[in-house]
Design an enzyme around this catalytic site. Sequence first.
Site, PDB file in Angstrom:
ATOM      1  N   LYS A 185     -57.324  -0.722  55.390  1.00 27.83           N
ATOM      2  CA  LYS A 185     -58.616  -1.357  55.044  1.00 27.83           C
ATOM      3  C   LYS A 185     -59.527  -1.593  56.255  1.00 27.83           C
ATOM      4  O   LYS A 185     -60.224  -0.689  56.679  1.00 27.83           O
ATOM      5  CB  LYS A 185     -58.376  -2.635  54.257  1.00 27.83           C
ATOM      6  CG  LYS A 185     -57.810  -2.329  52.870  1.00 27.83           C
ATOM      7  CD  LYS A 185     -58.161  -3.365  51.817  1.00 27.83           C
ATOM      8  CE  LYS A 185     -57.928  -2.814  50.435  1.00 27.83           C
ATOM      9  NZ  LYS A 185     -56.748  -3.348  49.772  1.00 27.83           N
TER      10      LYS A 185
ATOM     11  N   TYR B 292     -60.228   2.886  38.658  1.00 28.34           N
ATOM     12  CA  TYR B 292     -60.292   1.585  37.984  1.00 28.34           C
ATOM     13  C   TYR B 292     -61.485   1.503  37.039  1.00 28.34           C
ATOM     14  O   TYR B 292     -62.093   0.442  36.899  1.00 28.34           O
ATOM     15  CB  TYR B 292     -60.373   0.454  39.030  1.00 28.34           C
ATOM     16  CG  TYR B 292     -59.027   0.131  39.631  1.00 28.34           C
ATOM     17  CD1 TYR B 292     -58.222  -0.867  39.077  1.00 28.34           C
ATOM     18  CD2 TYR B 292     -58.543   0.824  40.731  1.00 28.34           C
ATOM     19  CE1 TYR B 292     -56.975  -1.161  39.604  1.00 28.34           C
ATOM     20  CE2 TYR B 292     -57.302   0.545  41.265  1.00 28.34           C
ATOM     21  CZ  TYR B 292     -56.519  -0.449  40.706  1.00 28.34           C
ATOM     22  OH  TYR B 292     -55.289  -0.735  41.220  1.00 28.34           O
TER      23      TYR B 292
ATOM     24  N   ASP C 288     -47.462  -7.412  54.546  1.00 29.91           N
ATOM     25  CA  ASP C 288     -48.504  -6.489  54.094  1.00 29.91           C
ATOM     26  C   ASP C 288     -49.841  -7.139  54.451  1.00 29.91           C
ATOM     27  O   ASP C 288     -50.365  -7.968  53.712  1.00 29.91           O
ATOM     28  CB  ASP C 288     -48.381  -6.251  52.586  1.00 29.91           C
ATOM     29  CG  ASP C 288     -49.494  -5.343  52.056  1.00 29.91           C
ATOM     30  OD1 ASP C 288     -50.421  -5.015  52.825  1.00 29.91           O
ATOM     31  OD2 ASP C 288     -49.444  -4.977  50.866  1.00 29.91           O
TER      32      ASP C 288
ATOM     33  N   TYR D 172     -49.716  -7.570  45.033  1.00 29.45           N
ATOM     34  CA  TYR D 172     -50.268  -6.228  44.877  1.00 29.45           C
ATOM     35  C   TYR D 172     -50.069  -5.498  46.194  1.00 29.45           C
ATOM     36  O   TYR D 172     -50.491  -5.974  47.250  1.00 29.45           O
ATOM     37  CB  TYR D 172     -51.774  -6.257  44.540  1.00 29.45           C
ATOM     38  CG  TYR D 172     -52.361  -4.861  44.514  1.00 29.45           C
ATOM     39  CD1 TYR D 172     -52.199  -4.043  43.390  1.00 29.45           C
ATOM     40  CD2 TYR D 172     -53.008  -4.331  45.627  1.00 29.45           C
ATOM     41  CE1 TYR D 172     -52.708  -2.743  43.377  1.00 29.45           C
ATOM     42  CE2 TYR D 172     -53.513  -3.033  45.619  1.00 29.45           C
ATOM     43  CZ  TYR D 172     -53.350  -2.245  44.493  1.00 29.45           C
ATOM     44  OH  TYR D 172     -53.834  -0.960  44.498  1.00 29.45           O
TER      45      TYR D 172
HETATM   46  C1  PLP Z   1     -55.624  -2.556  48.986  1.00 33.84           C
HETATM   47  C2  PLP Z   1     -54.241  -3.004  49.285  1.00 33.84           C
HETATM   48  C3  PLP Z   1     -53.185  -2.079  49.387  1.00 33.84           C
HETATM   49  C4  PLP Z   1     -53.365  -0.622  49.079  1.00 33.84           C
HETATM   50  O1  PLP Z   1     -54.239  -0.014  49.960  1.00 33.84           O
HETATM   51  P1  PLP Z   1     -54.961   1.364  49.515  1.00 33.84           P
HETATM   52  O2  PLP Z   1     -55.619   1.836  50.769  1.00 33.84           O
HETATM   53  O3  PLP Z   1     -55.922   0.985  48.449  1.00 33.84           O
HETATM   54  O4  PLP Z   1     -53.890   2.279  49.028  1.00 33.84           O
HETATM   55  C5  PLP Z   1     -51.938  -2.565  49.753  1.00 33.84           C
HETATM   56  N1  PLP Z   1     -51.734  -3.861  49.982  1.00 33.84           N
HETATM   57  C6  PLP Z   1     -52.717  -4.776  49.901  1.00 33.84           C
HETATM   58  C7  PLP Z   1     -52.427  -6.200  50.210  1.00 33.84           C
HETATM   59  C8  PLP Z   1     -53.999  -4.377  49.535  1.00 33.84           C
HETATM   60  O5  PLP Z   1     -54.967  -5.297  49.413  1.00 33.84           O
END
Ligand code: PLP
Length: 419
Positions: free
Chosen positions: A261, A17, A232, A145
């Site tokens: 995360k 990025y 998600d 996203y």
């Molecule tokens: C960061 C994120 C992803 C992608 O995760 P990465 O480990 O960066 O590939 C998917 N969904 C959401 C909601 C995110 O915030």
Amino acid sequence: MATSLIERDKQVVWHPYTPQKSMPVQIPVVKGDGTYIIAADGKAYIDAISSWWVTIHGHANAYIAEKIYEQAKMLEQVIFAGFTHEPAVRLAERLLEILPGNFAKAFYSDNGSTAVEVGIKMALQYWWNKGDKKRNKILALNHSYHGDTFGTMSLSERGVFNLAFHDKLFEVIFIDPPVAGTASYAGPWDEIACIIYEPLLQGAGGMNMYEAAALNELLKTCHAHGVLCIADEVMTGFGRTGKLFAGMYVEEKADIICLSKGLTGGTMALGVTACTDKIHSAYVDDDRQKTFFHGHSFTANPLGCAAALASMDLLLRPECQAGIDRISRQHKHFIEKLKADTRFSGKIKHLRSLGTIMAFEIETGRDGYLNAVGLEITRKALEHGVYLRPLGNTVYIMPPYCITEEELQKVYDVIEEVL
Ligand SMILES: *Cc1c(COP(=O)(O)O)cnc(C)c1O
């Protein structure tokens, strides 16, 4: 003569990025310490965004480090098809106990994008395995996203992040984030395999928040039409929104949940996709074609699992929840203060918070990720010892849960100063 790390970095490394022309210099970091990122020149920066939302217990946590070290001396990695190990089984047991829903199985991968890829493939193949060829369309939300791989780009808002690949992305039906009392999708339903959503908070799409009651209605409608619901929670999981998972704010539960995360406290790369018994049972078959043919080299990496178990120990301690609650209260007070301050009227808008996340937009006449005001804020805040990384003109705070009252107050003071 020794060349500086900055120069060597510039020679050989390409950062994510990061514009490659006239890019800001990358700050050499030598150490992390709780809330702080410590640079090579000795400067300490408060990590007000938890290093891209992962570092929930702060940097270099001694307890997690110890557990990773112990695991590394025992078993660092083993192929996860044909073998299993205690950290992977224990983590699945403990996750399934606390996840918001009736989840029965945990599937491991190694980041957020792969956790989402697994979720969407699991849902699509569920219908394929059941012989329902018509259920092959996907619903997703505008401003969403879900990651940077092709599958997850396809599920994400068509925007600046994926502009160069639009013609390569598969078709998804985008609907508005739910609003209570209004149907954001009217059908036809019989072709919809699944819906994917970031519960209550759309992160990278601009920290958009929406109501739990509205999401509950949408999920109820989806379930009534047989549509699988994929949450998600890569970003919202593990305490971010005030509760352990955002799904705990809604009655209607997901069929599949994606995690990463904060999962390992931001120490190791790990992803988990959990599903209900209903989903899994569609894969229990004599026909070997109905196998889920998906895996990664580092599936269920023992170090990652050990880190996740240690992070969960910390997360479930009362003092951690107390920290989360205190951050939530401080955010609310700060919002009230900003709203009342006439210096900022007409300059900032949409002040909002959810749990440990607080956000607002800077009024620039044009919203969006490419808005340059974000870079300016990062630069100015760094001068004051705070790391912020706005999404365009959306400024947000997402601190580690160990941030003290005084450290968070400093972040607020710096934001006011920079504004
Ligand atoms: C960061 C994120 C992803 C992608 O995760 P990465 O480990 O960066 O590939 C998917 N969904 C959401 C909601 C995110 O915030």
